[in-house]
Scaffold this motif. Structure first.
Motif, mmCIF file in Angstrom:
data_model
loop_
_atom_site.group_PDB
_atom_site.id
_atom_site.type_symbol
_atom_site.label_atom_id
_atom_site.label_comp_id
_atom_site.label_asym_id
_atom_site.label_seq_id
_atom_site.Cartn_x
_atom_site.Cartn_y
_atom_site.Cartn_z
ATOM 1 N N UNK A 78 12.999 -0.840 42.400
ATOM 2 C CA UNK A 78 12.576 -0.102 41.214
ATOM 3 C C UNK A 78 13.929 -1.090 40.230
ATOM 4 N N UNK A 79 15.169 -0.850 40.666
ATOM 5 C CA UNK A 79 16.282 -1.291 40.127
ATOM 6 C C UNK A 79 17.203 -2.464 40.879
ATOM 7 N N UNK A 80 17.083 -3.397 40.266
ATOM 8 C CA UNK A 80 18.496 -4.897 40.097
ATOM 9 C C UNK A 80 19.333 -4.449 39.544
ATOM 10 N N UNK A 81 20.232 -5.228 39.284
ATOM 11 C CA UNK A 81 21.498 -6.079 38.964
ATOM 12 C C UNK A 81 21.307 -6.905 38.257
ATOM 13 N N UNK A 82 21.729 -7.532 37.147
ATOM 14 C CA UNK A 82 21.743 -8.776 36.819
ATOM 15 C C UNK A 82 23.183 -9.056 36.171
ATOM 16 N N UNK A 83 23.752 -10.576 36.331
ATOM 17 C CA UNK A 83 24.787 -10.774 36.082
ATOM 18 C C UNK A 83 24.673 -11.493 35.196
ATOM 19 N N UNK A 84 25.357 -12.814 34.003
ATOM 20 C CA UNK A 84 25.771 -13.115 33.399
ATOM 21 C C UNK A 84 25.305 -13.318 32.002
ATOM 22 N N UNK A 85 26.275 -11.420 31.465
ATOM 23 C CA UNK A 85 26.604 -11.233 30.265
ATOM 24 C C UNK A 85 28.137 -11.642 30.541
ATOM 25 N N UNK A 86 29.055 -11.292 28.944
ATOM 26 C CA UNK A 86 29.720 -11.574 28.717
ATOM 27 C C UNK A 86 30.275 -9.948 29.234
ATOM 28 N N UNK A 87 31.975 -9.417 29.813
ATOM 29 C CA UNK A 87 31.930 -8.452 29.444
ATOM 30 C C UNK A 87 32.275 -7.224 28.504
ATOM 31 N N UNK A 88 30.834 -5.697 28.923
ATOM 32 C CA UNK A 88 30.793 -5.583 27.573
ATOM 33 C C UNK A 88 30.092 -5.564 26.466
ATOM 34 N N UNK A 89 29.210 -6.832 26.502
ATOM 35 C CA UNK A 89 28.435 -7.445 25.361
ATOM 36 C C UNK A 89 27.425 -6.773 25.751
ATOM 37 N N UNK A 90 26.943 -6.951 24.366
ATOM 38 C CA UNK A 90 25.574 -6.667 23.779
ATOM 39 C C UNK A 90 24.626 -6.944 24.600
ATOM 40 N N UNK A 91 23.592 -5.915 26.154
ATOM 41 C CA UNK A 91 22.335 -6.653 26.539
ATOM 42 C C UNK A 91 21.958 -7.896 25.948
ATOM 43 N N UNK A 92 21.384 -7.324 24.913
ATOM 44 C CA UNK A 92 19.347 -7.773 24.112
ATOM 45 C C UNK A 92 18.762 -7.463 25.040
#
Length: 200
Positions: free
Chosen positions: A101-115
């Motif tokens: 039930x836990x997933x790691x999602x990428x595609x954000x800039x480093x330390x940026x707000x996740x929204x």
């Protein structure tokens, strides 16, 4: 012949109930009353009601329902949500394993707000999920560790797209009987509550 799943009709429901049903068991000690829980699986349950509509629209909806052929056919459905996400270009940073039930999602800039927000829907592979826990900011690698329901059903490889803008799930009717509209006191078509569950 229809190729399933088919798209949902353009008529939006007036009411919608989308919930997760869990297959669970609780065992309790007769001596100490200590409890142990086991959770085997989970899936979406969908109920919706269409508003009153014109005779032409009602006939098209009835034909759509008939094209499902009871429980044989499947359809895609995007849940209504008061807040729409603009997140695009997100993928699994690591493989998501079945019954996790836990997933790691990428595609954000480093330390940026996740929204990201609690209750937000997303689609991983072909399955619809709802976020139950998410960080306010991505980590230094531009990743967010997200908890979702239902669990991941089958392993999804790293790089699998995660859809936030218009996520959808695949459903089938819960009955083999066809849903038909009736004419109300004003001679306007009215459909009963439609019941469906996630197609797995």
């Amino acid at each position: 012949m229809a190729t399933y799943p088919i798209a949902f009709p353009p008529q939006s429901p007036a009411q919608e109930s989308l919930r997760v049903a869990f297959q669970q068991a609780v065992m309790e000690s007769p001596h100490t009353f200590a409890q142990q829980t086991v959770s085997n699986a989970d899936h979406w349950v969908l109920e919706f009601v269409w508003p009153r509509m014109s005779h032409g629209d009602a006939d098209r909806v009835a034909a759509w329902l008939d094209s499902l052929k009871g429980q044989i056919g499947t359809f895609t459905y995007t849940p209504r949500n008061a807040y729409r996400s603009a997140l695009t270009g997100r993928t699994l940073a690591l493989a998501a394993y079945s019954y996790s039930d836990t997933v790691s999602v990428g595609g954000w800039a480093s330390n940026s707000p996740s929204d990201l927000f609690l209750g937000q829907y997303c689609q991983i592979g072909e399955r619809l999920h709802r976020i139950t826990s998410a960080p306010a900011n991505a980590d230094a690698s531009g990743r967010c560790l997200i908890e979702v329901v239902p669990q991941v059903r089958k392993t999804q490889n790293a790089g699998t797209a995660v859809e936030f803008v218009k996520p959808k799930g695949t459903f089938r009717l819960t009955t083999a009987d066809s849903y038909a509209y009736t004419l109300d006191t004003d001679r306007q078509p009215s459909f009963p509550t439609i019941n469906a569950k996630e197609a797995l």
